[in-house]
Write a protein that holds these residues in place. Structure first.
Motif, PDB file in Angstrom:
ATOM      1  N   ILE A 210     -10.374  -4.882   2.340  1.00  0.00           N
ATOM      2  CA  ILE A 210      -9.609  -3.662   2.118  1.00  0.00           C
ATOM      3  C   ILE A 210      -9.760  -3.709   0.423  1.00  0.00           C
ATOM      4  CG2 ILE A 210      -7.283  -2.521   2.119  1.00  0.00           C
ATOM      5  CD1 ILE A 210      -6.575  -4.072   4.649  1.00  0.00           C
TER       6      ILE A 210
ATOM      7  N   TYR B  71       0.926  -1.198  -0.021  1.00  0.00           N
ATOM      8  CA  TYR B  71       0.031  -0.091  -0.092  1.00  0.00           C
ATOM      9  C   TYR B  71       0.934   1.242   0.112  1.00  0.00           C
ATOM     10  CZ  TYR B  71      -3.589  -3.431   1.390  1.00  0.00           C
ATOM     11  OH  TYR B  71      -4.523  -4.496   1.432  1.00  0.00           O
TER      12      TYR B  71
ATOM     13  N   ALA C  82      -7.507  -1.981   7.788  1.00  0.00           N
ATOM     14  CA  ALA C  82      -7.315  -0.781   7.567  1.00  0.00           C
ATOM     15  C   ALA C  82      -8.699  -0.202   8.327  1.00  0.00           C
ATOM     16  CB  ALA C  82      -7.506  -0.390   5.917  1.00  0.00           C
TER      17      ALA C  82
ATOM     18  N   CYS D  37      -3.590   2.108   7.112  1.00  0.00           N
ATOM     19  CA  CYS D  37      -3.747   0.791   6.444  1.00  0.00           C
ATOM     20  C   CYS D  37      -2.381  -0.012   6.712  1.00  0.00           C
ATOM     21  CB  CYS D  37      -3.764   0.761   5.128  1.00  0.00           C
ATOM     22  SG  CYS D  37      -4.152  -0.621   4.159  1.00  0.00           S
TER      23      CYS D  37
END
Length: 298
Positions: free
Chosen positions: A213, A4, A157, A152
């Motif tokens: 997520i 991420y 998250a 996250c």
């Protein structure tokens, strides 16, 4: 984290540029090894809110500091994920700590830098009572601001928010959603705020376990939302932003967003605009054709 990536972009509003008004938005993106964080805050626009530019910065910084401490404090990740009641209690405590940290920073700023005559002279006549409020030491409203953030990790998250603005998720299919519940107290130019007495109890949270997520979280101040006629148009903007990241990658996606925001505020709200978020570049890149179809269809 490899999976991420967080980003954040703020641009001064067109009306603020014309009227030589300081940018009241603030945003931040932090990419750490074990978590990513992004946030936006929008200081209140009325002239009697004398230090909202400082307040928005303090809100974002307080959120990051408290989130870092919060994640370090989680002893059993699986229990945090599976035990909803315990998780809600922990998130409420996180929010309480954010508000407390923000208030402490505002108080320190006020005590070290009392309001100047120049600042007080900017208070419009219709808000003359604020002269007395500030003279009596009721300083918090001068720093009033909204706040929204996304966190996250590899395992979960969550998003937290007070006030207006919007959090939008975009799936690989192109489906856009608003996961954070709206606050009915936010309408027209009225918003809940970090400076209110009940700010400790005014947060809205949404939690995502690993398997749910989304590949793209976006959060924007109301300068973005108010640049569009309705939620469908707003979703279209974020859907297109997801496609930009998917086609052109992280750095170019940010570059294109930074170039577009001044045009957005010029043609739209005229307000300061901040857009931040967390994205999974690999999942988005693998969904380019689907996202294109969704953008073209909508």
């Amino acid at each position: 984290m490899d999976r991420y990536s967080a980003f954040a972009v703020t641009r001064v509003g067109e009306l603020h540029l014309r009227n030589n008004i300081v940018c009241q938005d603030y945003s931040m993106a932090i990419n750490n090894e074990d978590f990513v964080f992004s946030a936006v805050a929008d200081g209140h626009g009325s002239q009697h809110y004398l230090r909202t530019d400082r307040g928005s910065r303090m809100a974002v910084e307080s959120a990051f500091d408290c989130v870092s401490e919060f994640l370090d404090s989680i002893e059993d990740t699986q229990q945090f994920i599976s035990n909803g009641a315990m998780r809600d209690m922990m998130l409420e405590e996180l929010w309480f700590n954010i508000v407390t940290r923000w208030k402490a920073r505002a108080e320190s700023d006020f005590l070290n830098n009392p309001f100047t005559e120049e600042e007080l002279s900017r208070i419009p006549d219709e808000y003359a009572e604020y002269h007395q409020y500030y003279a009596d030491g009721q300083f918090l409203s001068a720093y009033g601001t909204t706040l929204a953030f996304v966190v996250c990790t590899d395992d979960f998250a969550f998003c937290g928010q007070i006030g207006d603005g919007k959090c939008v998720t975009v799936e690989c299919s192109g489906i856009a959603a608003d996961p954070v519940p709206d606050d009915p107290r936010c309408y027209n130019n009225i918003t809940t705020s970090m400076c209110q007495e009940d700010a400790e109890y005014s947060a809205r949270f949404v939690f995502f376990p690993k398997e749910f997520i989304p590949p793209a979280f976006f959060i924007g101040t109301d300068g973005i939302q108010n640049s569009y006629l309705d939620i469908e148009q707003l979703h279209g903007f974020y859907r297109g932003l997801a496609l930009n990241f998917a086609e052109f990658g992280y750095n170019e996606g940010i570059h294109r967003l930074a170039g577009f925001l001044p045009e957005m505020t010029k043609m739209g709200s005229g307000d300061d605009v901040s857009c931040a978020g967390v994205i999974d570049i690999e999942r988005l890149a693998n969904s380019v054709n689907t996202l294109k179809s969704a953008v073209n269809f909508c």
